[in-house]
Scaffold this motif. Structure first.
Motif, PDB file in Angstrom:
ATOM      1  N   LYS A  92     -38.292 -32.422 -11.749  1.00 20.58           N
ATOM      2  CA  LYS A  92     -39.187 -31.300 -12.447  1.00 20.58           C
ATOM      3  C   LYS A  92     -39.160 -29.791 -11.845  1.00 20.58           C
ATOM      4  O   LYS A  92     -39.191 -29.089 -12.598  1.00 20.58           O
ATOM      5  N   GLY A 143     -35.310 -24.790 -17.170  1.00 19.82           N
ATOM      6  CA  GLY A 143     -34.959 -26.030 -18.075  1.00 19.82           C
ATOM      7  C   GLY A 143     -33.592 -26.539 -17.980  1.00 19.82           C
ATOM      8  O   GLY A 143     -33.126 -27.523 -18.452  1.00 19.82           O
ATOM      9  N   SER A 188     -34.281 -38.503 -15.297  1.00 20.59           N
ATOM     10  CA  SER A 188     -34.117 -37.622 -16.598  1.00 20.59           C
ATOM     11  C   SER A 188     -34.863 -38.213 -17.808  1.00 20.59           C
ATOM     12  O   SER A 188     -35.334 -37.200 -18.654  1.00 20.59           O
ATOM     13  N   ALA A 209     -34.944 -35.286 -20.677  1.00 25.38           N
ATOM     14  CA  ALA A 209     -33.880 -34.614 -20.194  1.00 25.38           C
ATOM     15  C   ALA A 209     -32.466 -35.426 -20.389  1.00 25.38           C
ATOM     16  O   ALA A 209     -32.642 -36.809 -20.358  1.00 25.38           O
ATOM     17  N   LYS A 266     -32.963 -30.125 -20.670  1.00 29.85           N
ATOM     18  CA  LYS A 266     -33.862 -30.613 -21.527  1.00 29.85           C
ATOM     19  C   LYS A 266     -33.320 -31.036 -22.788  1.00 29.85           C
ATOM     20  O   LYS A 266     -32.242 -30.139 -23.013  1.00 29.85           O
ATOM     21  N   SER A 282     -34.367 -29.884 -28.634  1.00 30.83           N
ATOM     22  CA  SER A 282     -35.782 -30.320 -29.441  1.00 30.83           C
ATOM     23  C   SER A 282     -35.421 -30.219 -30.872  1.00 30.83           C
ATOM     24  O   SER A 282     -34.441 -29.440 -31.233  1.00 30.83           O
ATOM     25  N   GLU A 284     -40.062 -24.232 -25.859  1.00 34.76           N
ATOM     26  CA  GLU A 284     -39.944 -25.654 -25.883  1.00 34.76           C
ATOM     27  C   GLU A 284     -41.135 -26.168 -26.542  1.00 34.76           C
ATOM     28  O   GLU A 284     -40.793 -27.441 -27.365  1.00 34.76           O
TER      29      GLU A 284
END
Length: 530
Positions: free
Chosen positions: A42, A50, A83, A88, A110, A113, A198
């Motif tokens: 993280k 990211g 991940s 991720a 990541k 999305s 995000e």
């Protein structure tokens, strides 16, 4: 691909770069070790906006050891398991042989999305009519103090802050998460922008243009050079429509954009004065064939958002000091329709370059709004034309949208693309970045259908003016084809030639002629290849 692995690892772990000798599922997936690896990942991803870089088979001090095939598979499995917990994914960027073993260069990203709604709005208006202040208030939720407190987030150059005047284009980001406005404490903070990118499912990018008359060229670039969905025109209640208001409205309409009007600074006038200003605005809009509609309630904002078109112009009364009218604008931007052209999405990638700059660690970056198609990290692309009309091949090294790293971008996205294979001094505003399948042409001459709006004398063969097409702003020489002379109000075909160098233009693109103020508008009807 890392060119010199030893030099790279000799610098040690840093920012988003992590070294691992090897990872074992039996040991590293135990709860306590797993949590430590999770926190570490993280942290690295946060440092890399990211993206985290992991090198497997490397000691903490940078010594290259390598891993066997079995060790490598186990280590990657551990990282994939970790991940997954933070949404991720692991991508193998490269494998390097060493002493019969391998070192793996991995990227942790990541997961892209779900498709986000993205609205692009150009904001124009006379100097000191509250454009930047309005955007600063909308994006932060903080009311202004009457002296431009919230404008500071848009004016980022020293002379802009000192004078309170915007001198270049600014991009303000605004978003909605689950139909609620997402406010930022500091819109200049890259991490906050990344978080908004995000979390939000609807994004609004505002292109804040310049209101000062000497910088009309920059304003035109903001409206003509971006693939805008809507135009927003600010008019101060204590000043009313000015000649610059009319100029900016004309540019928006020349680009065939739907427009909304925001009457700002309503806290500085009486109800009677506000009514008078609205009357002047309504008269101006009717003169150009538009229908003004004053929005006074949320229900009306919702209704106009669903029915807004090129003829209907909603008008909002707003104060960035008291907050009046801001909820109506929020409601409009939450519900306004976002035009989607599926055919543009299917076409080969094309972007007109608006800015070229160098970023430490990323190299040369070009930014602009994607006109058509999609681009992915690692794509082989073409850039040009150069002064000599050539297109050079390069690689898209990375892609960012408002400082948030993404693997791909689509039509309408405002992006910065880090490129390799071409020097910064070989690129200029007005050039294009495209996929080879687009098959670009270098054009020096073209024909257009133009309308002369304002000009004190007649226009004849050899007439020179600055012509704006997409992000191009170049001197052109003009020759009327239908008649020997043209003057204000005339419409006709002309032959045009870029005076200093070729660009890529094509049939159907809109253009604006400028010599000081806007002098004419038109559309390209034919390109002439050498």
């Amino acid at each position: 691909m890392i060119k010199d692995l030893r030099s790279f690892t000799r610098k040690g772990e840093r920012k988003n770069i992590e070294f691992k000798v090897g990872l074992s599922p039996e040991f590293h997936l135990k709860e306590d070790r797993k949590q430590r690896l999770l926190s570490q990942m993280k942290y690295r991803m946060e440092k890399g906006n990211g993206e985290a870089i992991y090198l497997l088979g490397v000691e903490d001090n940078g010594e290259l050891l390598g891993l066997t095939e079995t060790q490598l598979k186990e280590s990657i499995f551990v990282l994939e398991s970790i991940s997954y917990l933070i949404g991720a994914e692991v991508k193998i960027s490269a494998l390097y042989p060493i002493n019969g073993k391998k070192i793996a260069h991995l990227r942790i990203l990541k997961v892209q999305s779900p498709e986000k709604e993205h609205l692009l709005v150009g904001v124009a208006g006379h100097v000191d009519h509250g454009k930047s202040t309005l955007l600063g208030t909308l994006t932060t939720g903080n009311l202004d103090d009457g002296s431009g407190k919230s404008r500071i987030f848009l004016d980022v150059q020293k002379h802009e802050i000192e004078r309170g005047l915007s001198a270049d284009l600014s991009f303000a980001l605004y978003g909605f998460c689950n139909k609620n406005v997402y406010y930022m404490k500091n819109p200049l903070d890259k991490k906050e922008k990344s978080a908004l990118m995000e979390k939000c499912d609807r994004l609004v990018s505002f292109v804040d243009t310049v209101g000062h008359e000497p910088w009309l060229r920059t304003t035109i670039r903001g409206i003509v050079g971006q693939k805008l969905n809507y135009g927003l025109l600010t008019i101060a209640a204590d000043d009313g429509p000015t000649h610059i208001t009319r100029e900016h409205l004309g540019i928006i309409l020349a680009m065939d954009l739907p427009v909304l009007v925001v009457i700002t600074k309503i806290d500085l006038v009486t109800p009677e004065e506000l009514k008078s200003v609205y009357g002047k605005i309504a008269e101006l809009l009717k003169l150009v064939g538009r229908i003004p509609y004053q929005v006074k309630a949320k229900e009306e904002a919702y209704l106009v958002a669903k029915k807004m078109n090129k003829h209907l112009v909603p008008v909002f009364n707003v104060s960035s000091v008291t907050g009046e009218g801001l909820d109506l604008l929020n409601n409009l931007f939450l519900n306004i329709e976002i035009p989607i052209n599926l055919e543009d999405q299917k076409k080969p990638f094309l972007m007109y370059i608006d800015k070229v700059y160098s970023v430490k660690g990323a190299g040369t970056v070009v930014s602009g709004t994607i006109r058509q198609g999609q681009v992915q990290k690692g794509d082989r692309l073409l850039i040009g034309p150069t002064t000599y009309g050539e297109f050079k091949e390069l690689t898209a090294r990375s892609i960012e949208m408002h400082h948030y790293k993404i693997d791909y971008a689509k039509t309408g996205d405002v992006v910065g693309i880090s490129i390799t294979g071409v020097d910064m001094d070989q690129i200029s505003r007005g050039a294009i970045l495209c996929h080879p399948e687009y098959k670009p042409e270098s054009i020096r001459e073209f024909e257009a259908e133009i309308t002369i709006l304002v000009h004190p004398t007649t226009i004849k063969s050899g007439y020179e003016s600055v012509t704006h097409i997409e992000t191009i702003a170049e001197t052109t020489q003009l020759e009327p084809l239908d008649k020997k002379y043209m003057s204000a109000g005339d419409k006709g075909k002309v032959h045009m030639r870029f005076k200093y160098r070729p660009y890529h233009v094509k049939k159907g693109q809109k253009l604006i002629l400028r010599e000081g103020r806007s002098k004419g508008i038109g559309i390209i009807t034919r390109t002439i290849s050498d």
